[in-house]
Design an enzyme around this catalytic site. Structure first.
Site, PDB file in Angstrom:
ATOM      1  N   GLU A  98      45.508  10.519 -34.324  1.00 33.88           N
ATOM      2  CA  GLU A  98      45.766  11.908 -33.989  1.00 33.88           C
ATOM      3  C   GLU A  98      47.241  12.265 -34.140  1.00 33.88           C
ATOM      4  O   GLU A  98      48.123  11.474 -33.825  1.00 33.88           O
ATOM      5  CB  GLU A  98      45.320  12.173 -32.543  1.00 33.88           C
ATOM      6  CG  GLU A  98      43.883  11.726 -32.341  1.00 33.88           C
ATOM      7  CD  GLU A  98      43.243  12.251 -31.066  1.00 33.88           C
ATOM      8  OE1 GLU A  98      42.048  12.035 -30.903  1.00 33.88           O
ATOM      9  OE2 GLU A  98      43.931  12.877 -30.237  1.00 33.88           O
ATOM     10  N   CYS A 122      47.992   0.109 -21.029  1.00 38.76           N
ATOM     11  CA  CYS A 122      48.533   0.747 -19.824  1.00 38.76           C
ATOM     12  C   CYS A 122      47.346   1.355 -19.071  1.00 38.76           C
ATOM     13  O   CYS A 122      46.451   1.956 -19.677  1.00 38.76           O
ATOM     14  CB  CYS A 122      49.560   1.817 -20.190  1.00 38.76           C
ATOM     15  SG  CYS A 122      50.991   1.121 -21.054  1.00 38.76           S
ATOM     16  N   CYS A 125      46.197   5.153 -19.630  1.00 40.06           N
ATOM     17  CA  CYS A 125      46.249   5.734 -20.982  1.00 40.06           C
ATOM     18  C   CYS A 125      44.924   5.545 -21.705  1.00 40.06           C
ATOM     19  O   CYS A 125      44.395   4.435 -21.790  1.00 40.06           O
ATOM     20  CB  CYS A 125      47.376   5.090 -21.783  1.00 40.06           C
ATOM     21  SG  CYS A 125      47.487   5.700 -23.473  1.00 40.06           S
ATOM     22  N   GLY A 172      49.514   4.436 -30.152  1.00 36.63           N
ATOM     23  CA  GLY A 172      50.152   3.189 -30.562  1.00 36.63           C
ATOM     24  C   GLY A 172      51.504   2.936 -29.935  1.00 36.63           C
ATOM     25  O   GLY A 172      52.098   3.814 -29.318  1.00 36.63           O
ATOM     26  N   GLU A 173      51.956   1.699 -30.071  1.00 36.44           N
ATOM     27  CA  GLU A 173      53.273   1.300 -29.581  1.00 36.44           C
ATOM     28  C   GLU A 173      54.188   1.155 -30.809  1.00 36.44           C
ATOM     29  O   GLU A 173      54.058   0.190 -31.570  1.00 36.44           O
ATOM     30  CB  GLU A 173      53.163  -0.017 -28.807  1.00 36.44           C
ATOM     31  CG  GLU A 173      54.486  -0.693 -28.500  1.00 36.44           C
ATOM     32  CD  GLU A 173      55.552   0.209 -27.863  1.00 36.44           C
ATOM     33  OE1 GLU A 173      55.253   0.914 -26.891  1.00 36.44           O
ATOM     34  OE2 GLU A 173      56.694   0.195 -28.357  1.00 36.44           O
ATOM     35  N   SER A 204      59.454   6.253 -28.665  1.00 39.09           N
ATOM     36  CA  SER A 204      59.098   6.011 -27.269  1.00 39.09           C
ATOM     37  C   SER A 204      58.437   4.639 -27.158  1.00 39.09           C
ATOM     38  O   SER A 204      57.541   4.311 -27.944  1.00 39.09           O
ATOM     39  CB  SER A 204      58.115   7.101 -26.819  1.00 39.09           C
ATOM     40  OG  SER A 204      57.702   6.873 -25.493  1.00 39.09           O
ATOM     41  N   SER A 226      58.965   4.381 -21.413  1.00 37.97           N
ATOM     42  CA  SER A 226      57.849   4.741 -20.549  1.00 37.97           C
ATOM     43  C   SER A 226      57.932   3.863 -19.313  1.00 37.97           C
ATOM     44  O   SER A 226      57.391   2.764 -19.291  1.00 37.97           O
ATOM     45  CB  SER A 226      56.532   4.507 -21.292  1.00 37.97           C
ATOM     46  OG  SER A 226      56.435   5.433 -22.348  1.00 37.97           O
ATOM     47  N   HIS A 228      57.405   4.698 -15.589  1.00 31.48           N
ATOM     48  CA  HIS A 228      56.220   4.950 -14.756  1.00 31.48           C
ATOM     49  C   HIS A 228      56.180   4.278 -13.386  1.00 31.48           C
ATOM     50  O   HIS A 228      55.236   4.508 -12.620  1.00 31.48           O
ATOM     51  CB  HIS A 228      54.920   4.612 -15.495  1.00 31.48           C
ATOM     52  CG  HIS A 228      54.824   5.226 -16.859  1.00 31.48           C
ATOM     53  ND1 HIS A 228      55.076   6.555 -17.097  1.00 31.48           N
ATOM     54  CD2 HIS A 228      54.510   4.696 -18.069  1.00 31.48           C
ATOM     55  CE1 HIS A 228      54.923   6.809 -18.395  1.00 31.48           C
ATOM     56  NE2 HIS A 228      54.586   5.701 -18.999  1.00 31.48           N
ATOM     57  N   ASN A 304      47.438  13.133 -17.070  1.00 26.58           N
ATOM     58  CA  ASN A 304      46.347  13.851 -17.722  1.00 26.58           C
ATOM     59  C   ASN A 304      45.070  13.041 -17.590  1.00 26.58           C
ATOM     60  O   ASN A 304      44.987  11.932 -18.123  1.00 26.58           O
ATOM     61  CB  ASN A 304      46.656  14.081 -19.203  1.00 26.58           C
ATOM     62  CG  ASN A 304      47.805  15.039 -19.379  1.00 26.58           C
ATOM     63  OD1 ASN A 304      47.816  16.132 -18.806  1.00 26.58           O
ATOM     64  ND2 ASN A 304      48.802  14.623 -20.138  1.00 26.58           N
ATOM     65  N   CYS A 347      49.229  14.231 -23.452  1.00 20.57           N
ATOM     66  CA  CYS A 347      49.665  12.820 -23.427  1.00 20.57           C
ATOM     67  C   CYS A 347      48.584  11.947 -22.835  1.00 20.57           C
ATOM     68  O   CYS A 347      48.044  12.251 -21.778  1.00 20.57           O
ATOM     69  CB  CYS A 347      50.886  12.619 -22.539  1.00 20.57           C
ATOM     70  SG  CYS A 347      52.188  13.764 -22.819  1.00 20.57           S
TER      71      CYS A 347
HETATM   72  N1  SAH Z   1      53.426   3.507 -26.645  1.00 20.43           N
HETATM   73  C1  SAH Z   1      54.489   4.467 -26.488  1.00 20.43           C
HETATM   74  C2  SAH Z   1      54.068   5.879 -26.892  1.00 20.43           C
HETATM   75  C3  SAH Z   1      52.859   6.378 -26.197  1.00 20.43           C
HETATM   76  S1  SAH Z   1      52.489   7.786 -25.385  1.00 20.43           S
HETATM   77  C4  SAH Z   1      54.960   4.469 -25.064  1.00 20.43           C
HETATM   78  O1  SAH Z   1      54.301   3.867 -24.222  1.00 20.43           O
HETATM   79  O2  SAH Z   1      56.018   5.021 -24.787  1.00 20.43           O
HETATM   80  C5  SAH Z   1      53.656   8.772 -24.772  1.00 20.43           C
HETATM   81  C6  SAH Z   1      53.722   8.852 -23.248  1.00 20.43           C
HETATM   82  O3  SAH Z   1      52.528   9.342 -22.605  1.00 20.43           O
HETATM   83  C7  SAH Z   1      54.004   7.489 -22.634  1.00 20.43           C
HETATM   84  O4  SAH Z   1      55.041   7.605 -21.712  1.00 20.43           O
HETATM   85  C8  SAH Z   1      52.696   7.204 -21.947  1.00 20.43           C
HETATM   86  O5  SAH Z   1      52.859   6.267 -20.941  1.00 20.43           O
HETATM   87  C9  SAH Z   1      52.281   8.557 -21.464  1.00 20.43           C
HETATM   88  N2  SAH Z   1      50.860   8.627 -21.070  1.00 20.43           N
HETATM   89  C10 SAH Z   1      49.867   7.810 -21.454  1.00 20.43           C
HETATM   90  N3  SAH Z   1      48.706   8.187 -20.875  1.00 20.43           N
HETATM   91  C11 SAH Z   1      48.964   9.258 -20.101  1.00 20.43           C
HETATM   92  C12 SAH Z   1      48.166  10.098 -19.279  1.00 20.43           C
HETATM   93  N4  SAH Z   1      46.857   9.899 -19.153  1.00 20.43           N
HETATM   94  N5  SAH Z   1      48.776  11.117 -18.657  1.00 20.43           N
HETATM   95  C13 SAH Z   1      50.091  11.339 -18.818  1.00 20.43           C
HETATM   96  N6  SAH Z   1      50.897  10.576 -19.584  1.00 20.43           N
HETATM   97  C14 SAH Z   1      50.349   9.546 -20.225  1.00 20.43           C
END
Ligand code: SAH
Length: 373
Positions: A98, A122, A125, A172-173, A204, A226, A228, A304, A347
């Site tokens: 996407e 994670c 996610c 993806g990472e 990121s 990220s 968290h 989300n 996200c």
């Molecule tokens: N793998 C990379 C890029 C991924 S996504 C990373 O981890 O940084 C971008 C951001 O969205 C990351 O900070 C991720 O942790 C966050 N994210 C993932 N799932 C989410 C969710 N359900 N609600 C809000 N943020 C989320």
């Protein structure tokens, strides 16, 4: 190499200026050929060698023997009531990833995917729940920017490009697909590519520390972490890669990355706020203290939800209170507006469509071998 999985042809779209210059030198051609080729592919969006009229017929035919200019096709598009757009792009592996475009007043941010699926798992996610399938090629990564600019050209006739900012925050990472991401980012920042300033292209990461260390040598784009969680015990639960690279090593690598950029640059710290999990007053206090030693901006992302996640988004009031506590401690803190929820483009809601979900172990082995390198 820049080859794709169906045959051995090179995809020129994913080659940055240095790689193209080497290629043309090998063909006995002058370096300016690389510049011409980039303009055709990225500025004029030409894919057919026959249309590259300032190259000789002989050179065009040689290029067509070696490779092609291939942009991954769009399988489906969606538009949200708030103007956010989402495209499902078909990777060479057949799976879908996407790409999300988020329009704001004077800018348009493209959220770009780097892998099909993700190995890091994670806990909050949706992409992570599906496991890892494959890396995108550099052409498939930068092709997302090319595609969005083209499809949105009519919507933003006054702008040179619809896409003014790129965040590698799709599926993806990015740092586990290092070479392809760096080549793609190079093209995004190159004037002969998309000319986006280094401050407006952001990688990121969930915390692949050896990847951040390699970035120090390789690029000068912006970095987002990220995080968290304000301590290792909680972060181990939410972001399992923390068990391998803890918070201290992550912040240390990020400090070295920004210091190396020389000028006044900050890291973005992303913090997904989850109801009763990491949004309590004591978390704010601990986070404020932890981040005192890192030049950063904190970006709070309201969680989300997705089916089966088991987590909830905190009330707006609680997110505001969390933000206020950090601000009072002297931090610069923004709350990310949730966009594109009606088309599942927010996200952590990206899920693409993946056939094979079994390759998480393979990526973990890769991380382990990188750590030893
Ligand atoms: N793998 C990379 C890029 C991924 S996504 C990373 O981890 O940084 C971008 C951001 O969205 C990351 O900070 C991720 O942790 C966050 N994210 C993932 N799932 C989410 C969710 N359900 N609600 C809000 N943020 C989320």
């Amino acid at each position: 190499m820049m080859t794709n999985s169906t045959n051995d042809l090179v995809n020129f779209l994913g080659m940055d200026r240095a790689q193209l210059t080497t290629l043309f030198a090998e063909l006995g051609e002058k370096p300016y050929r690389a510049e011409q080729m980039m303009k055709w592919m990225h500025h004029r969006q030409v894919s057919d060698f026959d249309d590259m009229t300032d190259m000789s017929k002989k050179l065009r035919s040689r290029l067509s023997e070696l490779g092609r200019v291939h942009e991954a096709p769009v399988a489906e598009s969606f538009e949200s009531v708030d103007g956010t757009r989402k495209w499902l792009v078909r990777a060479a592996s057949g799976s879908l990833v996407e790409t999300v475009f988020i329009p704001e007043n004077n800018r348009g941010t493209l959220c770009v995917s780097s892998q099909v699926g993700c190995a890091l798992d994670c806990s909050f996610c949706s992409t992570g729940k599906q496991g890892f399938n494959s890396n995108l090629t550099s052409g498939e990564i930068v092709g997302q920017v090319r595609m969005a600019n083209r499809l949105l050209a009519d919507v933003y006739p006054d702008r040179a490009h619809a896409v003014t900012n790129v965040v590698m925050m799709g599926m993806g990472e990015p740092l586990l697909n290092f070479d392809n991401v760096v080549a793609a980012v190079d093209i995004m920042m190159d004037d002969l590519g998309y000319g986006i300033s280094k401050r407006k292209v952001t990688i990121s990461t969930a915390g692949v520390v050896p990847g951040i260390e390699k970035l120090i040598e390789t690029t000068d784009c912006s970095l987002a972490l990220s995080l968290h969680a304000p301590n290792d015990a909680l972060r181990n639960e939410l972001v399992p890669i923390n068990r391998r690279y803890n918070i201290e090593s992550l912040l240390d690598a990020a400090r070295r990355y920004t210091r190396n950029l020389g000028e006044k640059r900050t890291v973005t710290v992303e913090y997904t706020v989850i109801d009763k999990v990491n949004d309590q007053p004591e978390h704010a206090v601990e986070l404020a203290e932890l981040l005192r030693s890192l030049p950063c901006k904190i970006n709070l992302i309201p969680f989300n939800p997705f089916p089966g996640s088991g987590y909830r988004r905190p009330s707006s009031m609680n997110i505001r209170r969390f933000q206020d506590r950090l601000v009072r401690a002297g931090h610069s803190v923004t709350v990310r507006t949730t966009r594109g929820e009606d088309i599942e483009a927010a996200c952590g809601q990206l899920k693409g469509k993946i056939a094979d979900k079994t390759r998480r172990q393979e990526q973990y082995r890769m991380i382990a071998s990188e750590a030893q390198a």
